[in-house]
Design an enzyme around this catalytic site. Structure first.
Site, PDB file in Angstrom:
ATOM      1  N   PHE A  57       2.344  -3.832  -4.366  1.00  0.00           N
ATOM      2  CA  PHE A  57       3.216  -3.939  -5.651  1.00  0.00           C
ATOM      3  C   PHE A  57       3.733  -1.671  -5.682  1.00  0.00           C
ATOM      4  CE2 PHE A  57       2.214  -8.056  -7.054  1.00  0.00           C
ATOM      5  CZ  PHE A  57       3.999  -8.260  -7.631  1.00  0.00           C
ATOM      6  N   ASP A  58       4.729  -1.805  -6.319  1.00  0.00           N
ATOM      7  CA  ASP A  58       4.449  -0.298  -6.138  1.00  0.00           C
ATOM      8  C   ASP A  58       3.556   0.512  -7.559  1.00  0.00           C
ATOM      9  OD1 ASP A  58       5.369  -2.084  -8.477  1.00  0.00           O
ATOM     10  OD2 ASP A  58       7.657  -1.634  -8.799  1.00  0.00           O
ATOM     11  N   LEU A 114      -9.585  -3.370   0.312  1.00  0.00           N
ATOM     12  CA  LEU A 114      -8.556  -3.311  -1.220  1.00  0.00           C
ATOM     13  C   LEU A 114      -8.817  -1.491  -1.308  1.00  0.00           C
ATOM     14  CD1 LEU A 114      -8.642  -5.340  -4.511  1.00  0.00           C
ATOM     15  CD2 LEU A 114      -6.872  -3.434  -3.806  1.00  0.00           C
ATOM     16  N   GLU A 161      -3.103  -5.251   2.095  1.00  0.00           N
ATOM     17  CA  GLU A 161      -4.223  -6.503   1.352  1.00  0.00           C
ATOM     18  C   GLU A 161      -3.398  -7.641   1.535  1.00  0.00           C
ATOM     19  OE1 GLU A 161      -4.302  -3.884  -2.160  1.00  0.00           O
ATOM     20  OE2 GLU A 161      -5.435  -2.802  -1.652  1.00  0.00           O
ATOM     21  N   PHE A 195       0.718  -0.009  -7.269  1.00  0.00           N
ATOM     22  CA  PHE A 195      -0.958   0.300  -7.040  1.00  0.00           C
ATOM     23  C   PHE A 195      -0.546   1.614  -5.269  1.00  0.00           C
ATOM     24  CE2 PHE A 195      -0.403  -3.930  -7.886  1.00  0.00           C
ATOM     25  CZ  PHE A 195      -0.610  -4.291  -9.193  1.00  0.00           C
ATOM     26  N   GLU A 242      -6.022   1.266  -1.091  1.00  0.00           N
ATOM     27  CA  GLU A 242      -4.753   1.883  -0.812  1.00  0.00           C
ATOM     28  C   GLU A 242      -4.984   3.386  -0.316  1.00  0.00           C
ATOM     29  OE1 GLU A 242      -4.908   0.527  -3.607  1.00  0.00           O
ATOM     30  OE2 GLU A 242      -4.446  -0.702  -3.860  1.00  0.00           O
ATOM     31  N   PRO A 261      -2.892   5.256  -5.653  1.00  0.00           N
ATOM     32  CA  PRO A 261      -4.623   5.803  -5.088  1.00  0.00           C
ATOM     33  C   PRO A 261      -3.809   6.485  -3.724  1.00  0.00           C
ATOM     34  CG  PRO A 261      -4.792   3.356  -5.923  1.00  0.00           C
ATOM     35  CD  PRO A 261      -2.816   4.027  -6.139  1.00  0.00           C
ATOM     36  N   HIS A 269       3.019  -3.940 -12.667  1.00  0.00           N
ATOM     37  CA  HIS A 269       3.926  -4.442 -11.237  1.00  0.00           C
ATOM     38  C   HIS A 269       5.871  -4.311 -11.434  1.00  0.00           C
ATOM     39  CE1 HIS A 269       0.074  -6.455 -10.565  1.00  0.00           C
ATOM     40  NE2 HIS A 269       0.456  -7.581  -9.980  1.00  0.00           N
TER      41      HIS A 269
HETATM   42  C1  LIG Z   1      -4.504  -0.249  -6.379  1.00  0.00           C
HETATM   43  C2  LIG Z   1      -4.158  -1.737  -6.940  1.00  0.00           C
HETATM   44  N1  LIG Z   1      -4.327  -2.436  -5.244  1.00  0.00           N
HETATM   45  C3  LIG Z   1      -3.746  -3.839  -5.419  1.00  0.00           C
HETATM   46  C4  LIG Z   1      -3.019  -4.754  -6.138  1.00  0.00           C
HETATM   47  C5  LIG Z   1      -4.224  -6.116  -6.658  1.00  0.00           C
HETATM   48  N2  LIG Z   1      -4.282  -6.692  -6.746  1.00  0.00           N
HETATM   49  C6  LIG Z   1      -4.663  -7.344  -7.920  1.00  0.00           C
HETATM   50  S1  LIG Z   1      -5.877  -8.508  -8.008  1.00  0.00           S
HETATM   51  C7  LIG Z   1      -6.613  -8.380  -6.072  1.00  0.00           C
HETATM   52  C8  LIG Z   1      -7.687  -8.602  -5.734  1.00  0.00           C
HETATM   53  C9  LIG Z   1      -8.715  -8.460  -6.523  1.00  0.00           C
HETATM   54  O1  LIG Z   1      -9.735  -9.173  -5.607  1.00  0.00           O
HETATM   55  P1  LIG Z   1     -11.518  -8.617  -6.426  1.00  0.00           P
HETATM   56  O2  LIG Z   1     -11.638  -6.737  -7.373  1.00  0.00           O
HETATM   57  O3  LIG Z   1     -12.157  -9.141  -6.000  1.00  0.00           O
HETATM   58  O4  LIG Z   1     -11.348  -8.978  -7.897  1.00  0.00           O
HETATM   59  P2  LIG Z   1     -10.848 -11.239  -8.589  1.00  0.00           P
HETATM   60  O5  LIG Z   1      -9.947 -11.158  -8.319  1.00  0.00           O
HETATM   61  O6  LIG Z   1     -11.329 -11.044  -7.399  1.00  0.00           O
HETATM   62  O7  LIG Z   1     -11.631 -10.717  -9.811  1.00  0.00           O
HETATM   63  C10 LIG Z   1      -5.527  -7.681  -5.598  1.00  0.00           C
HETATM   64  C11 LIG Z   1      -5.078  -7.067  -4.557  1.00  0.00           C
HETATM   65  C12 LIG Z   1      -3.787  -3.935  -8.155  1.00  0.00           C
HETATM   66  N3  LIG Z   1      -3.679  -5.226  -8.654  1.00  0.00           N
HETATM   67  N4  LIG Z   1      -4.556  -2.788  -7.610  1.00  0.00           N
END
Ligand SMILES: Cc1ncc(C[n+]2csc(CCOP(=O)(O)OP(=O)(O)O)c2C)c(N)n1
Lengths: 392, 324
Positions: free
Chosen positions: B85-86, B60, B31, B88, B62, B91, B131
């Site tokens: 991040f650790d 997005l 990602e 995450f 995993e 999944p 995180h």
């Molecule tokens: C399982 C997981 N993978 C990766 C992340 C890191 N991460 C945090 S927010 C994000 C993007 C999320 O995008 P979206 O679902 O479109 O929501 P938005 O932030 O745009 O409101 C990512 C990749 C996470 N928090 N949880």
């Protein structure tokens, strides 16, 4: 793919928004699974009411003013929290600016006994549910991993693991059916989250069990640096088709349309028809979070395009033109917003750190010998440190 | 090429770049790894230079990332996957544990899984919940996976190069609080084997073992231990553990303290304590002690100092060991 199959523009300089539809007719079409294109809208970006909302509760000026006020307060809170992060008071802040209509519009369609499952950007929904903004700040200041009592406001804790709570909303909705309650659950998540397996599994469970859950996806066009076409290539709302329940796309910057659609969705799920997917087509105006630099991946022209579709400006125009306000109204709203922001600032800056031994609190409901032993060791270590003349 | 000063993040970036240049089968995926260059910028500039066919911004998802990496490996590619991040990785845990780790054994050695999973891990950067996590023991417990963690830029560079060359799946834990630490990196050096521990500071009174983020901490503690000569061993790899190097060190010092950020309870230190006690039963002057996180969810940022081992707690353990 249909004409609106592409979620975004072809040319990166001119983002397009799907065409708006006649509201009542379109909602009927959506609800009856007919072929449909485009996006439900009641209030144009210019603030004009496009279609009488005849399938929805009448829009009392009182409600319009409430929606407006809550959007303004949420934005002020968001702006203040962003500033607090910049000043080192918060570790991180995910801004909601741009998404106020999607959040406030949907939140006001909910009943107090409905249960909300937010992700981490739903500050305006939290506000509408009566969660103290200071409690939200606590999570991002790093003094707690929770912050508020979810049962008090029927607003669950934030979930930083993207998508996982959508399953919880579904299970909660299943519990409502078992209990014979006519309340509903609503899950907020992003376009990026829609890629997670958990979300697909939630759709499956909800549909098979006809669970009263509204899946509320805020398609704000970006998942950190990845545009929505990196997550999916068909219209997001039509994913529901494959799972056997209805999905609609609404102008997420139009608080009235969001409110109307969420009402219709809640009516649908409460009646025992199974889940409902709403795609609120909107835009995240700021950075993903304060650690993010959006200039690396998106163009200013795109941001400007969306700025012209601001959710607050259009409702303000409508309120003024429809003569729904006195001149003092806007001043009062500004004053209220300032008060909230000021209180957040004051209480954040004086917020104490938790006591070190709270690390060992609530690890288990029933206690655990290892935790007790380690708490003892930690206390002893600190006693020794103090005995050695070091300050705590 | 002379040695160059660079951060751990830069060193990892160099390793990926060199690997991508050398072998067209190598892919970088995850990602935000493309245009953004990763949230920690470890993949910065790689998409620009190698194209989006080789540096892939994934959805997005995993489980999807690791599951498709397995398929790509079956198709002859060597994916280097980033989990953002650790907190995450879970999944994807199903794909890692039930599939990635076992395919080689299940195919009687016919299938190889040259997949690297990079995970920024550990605390110390004041992050919000989910995180900061140290899940290395959960992976080390799974047969079929190798688990490594560099503690400095040079190891970052060479260990990642070696992990990518490995035909086994490697979980590559990057200590995020050390991303910005800089040191000399010799890009022409002959690296030590990936799974060999290293004595980074010789001493005579007690052995401190750490890996990843705690090696620097052990060195600070050794520096601060007045009148005591502490030996510091950088484990470098949690699975397999180089017990021989630790054993030789303990045969010199007769005392051992293991330091990691992960919870002590059922952690890597427990395994090391048990094996070293078996191997060095007659040379140890004190039980093997452990310093690490508590059996509690990783706390909110304002309390992480309380949770993470610090110089004080390491020295406390050193005193207790020496008191036997
Ligand atoms: C399982 C997981 N993978 C990766 C992340 C890191 N991460 C945090 S927010 C994000 C993007 C999320 O995008 P979206 O679902 O479109 O929501 P938005 O932030 O745009 O409101 C990512 C990749 C996470 N928090 N949880």
């Amino acid at each position: 793919m249909t004409a609106t199959g592409s979620q975004r523009s072809q040319g990166p300089d001119e983002p397009t928004v799907p065409p708006a539809l006649d509201f009542a007719e379109a909602l009927n079409a959506f609800m009856s699974h007919r072929e449909d294109l485009g996006m439900l809208q009641l209030l144009t970006p210019e603030g004009t009411l496009v279609s009488p909302p005849d399938r929805t509760p009448g829009y009392a000026p009182e409600l319009l003013r409430t929606l407006y006020q809550d959007m303004v307060v949420s934005r002020a809170f968001d702006t203040e929290a962003t500033a607090l992060q910049r000043q080192g008071e918060l570790g991180l802040w995910p801004s909601l600016t741009g998404q106020e209509a999607a959040q406030v519009g949907s939140a006001h369609a909910l009943r107090p006994d409905d249960y909300v499952f937010p992700s981490y950007r739903e500050h305006a929904v939290a506000w509408c549910r009566g969660v103290d903004p200071v409690d939200i700040v606590k999570l991002f200041r790093g003094v707690t991993n929770g912050g508020w009592d979810p049962k008090k406001s029927n607003f669950h804790l934030y979930t930083l693991v993207v998508g996982s709570h959508v399953l919880h909303a579904t299970g909660y909705a299943m519990s409502l059916v078992k209990k014979g309650s006519d309340a509903a659950a609503i899950a907020y998540f992003g376009d990026g989250a829609s890629s997670e397996g958990d979300v697909a599994e939630a759709f499956t469970f909800a549909s098979v069990h006809e669970a009263p859950v509204v899946f509320f996806c805020q398609n704000n066009q970006w998942a950190i640096s990845e545009p929505v076409e990196r997550q999916l290539r068909g219209p997001l709302y039509r994913r529901a088709d494959g799972f056997g329940f209805p999905g609609v796309r609404v102008d997420g910057n139009d608080a009235l349309a969001v409110h109307a659609v969420t009402n219709a969705a809640l009516e649908h799920v409460r009646a025992g028809n199974g889940p409902f997917l709403i795609e609120a087509f909107t835009y995240r105006m700021g950075a993903h979070t304060t650690s993010d630099d959006p200039t690396r991946y998106r163009r200013q022209t795109e941001v400007e395009h969306w700025r012209a579709r601001d959710p607050i400006a259009r409702l303000r125009t409508h309120l003024t033109e429809a003569d729904h306000t006195t001149p003092e109204f806007f001043d009062e709203v500004e004053e209220k917003a300032r008060e909230v922001a000021y209180r957040v600032r004051r209480e954040t800056r004086t917020m104490p750190n938790p006591h070190r031994l709270t690390v060992f609190d609530h690890v288990y409901a029933e206690g655990h010998a290892t935790v007790d032993e380690e708490r003892e060791q930690s206390e002893e270590h600190h006693r020794n440190t103090i005995a050695n003349g070091e300050t705590e | 090429m002379p040695a160059e000063k660079m951060s751990l993040a830069r060193a990892l970036n160099e390793a990926l770049r060199t690997a991508l240049e050398e072998d067209p089968a190598i892919l970088v995926m995850g990602e935000d790894v493309g245009t953004l260059g990763g949230v920690f910028r470890v993949t910065d500039g790689l998409k620009k230079d190698f194209g989006e066919d080789r540096v892939i911004d994934t959805p997005l998802a995993e489980s999807g990332i690791v599951g498709t990496a397995i398929g790509l490996a079956l198709g002859g590619y060597r994916p280097v996957v980033e989990i953002q991040f650790d907190g995450f990785v879970f999944p994807a845990y199903d794909q890692i544990v039930t599939q990635l780790a076992k395919l080689h054994a299940r195919s009687d050695g016919r299938i190889r899984m040259p997949v690297v999973i990079r995970i920024p891990y550990g605390g110390g950067i004041g992050a919000v919940e989910h995180h900061s996590d140290s899940p290395e023991a959960l992976f080390a417990h799974v047969a079929g996976l190798k688990v490594v963690s560099p503690s400095n830029p040079e190891d970052g560079y060479w260990m990642l190069r070696q992990a990518i060359r490995s035909d086994d799946p490697v979980i590559f834990f990057e200590p995020k609080r050390r991303y910005w630490d800089t040191a000399e990196v010799d890009l022409t050096a002959r690296p030590e084997p990936l799974h060999q521990a290293r004595v980074v500071r010789p001493g005579t009174d007690l052995t401190l073992v750490g890996y990843g983020p705690t090696v620097k901490l052990c060195l600070e503690a050794a520096e601060a231990a007045e009148g005591r000569s502490l030996e510091v061993v950088d484990l470098r790899t949690v699975s397999p553990v180089d017990f021989d190097t630790i054993q030789r060190s303990v045969e010199r010092t007769h005392r051992l303290v293991v330091v990691h950020e992960a919870p002590v309870f059922f952690g890597a230190g427990a395994e090391i304590a048990a094996r070293i006690t078996t191997r060095c039963f007659y040379t140890l002057e004190a039980p093997v002690l452990r310093v690490g996180g508590y059996h509690a969810p990783y706390p909110a940022a304002r309390l992480e100092e309380e949770f993470l081992p610090d110089v004080d707690r390491v020295l406390d353990a050193v005193d207790r060991s020496l008191a036997y």
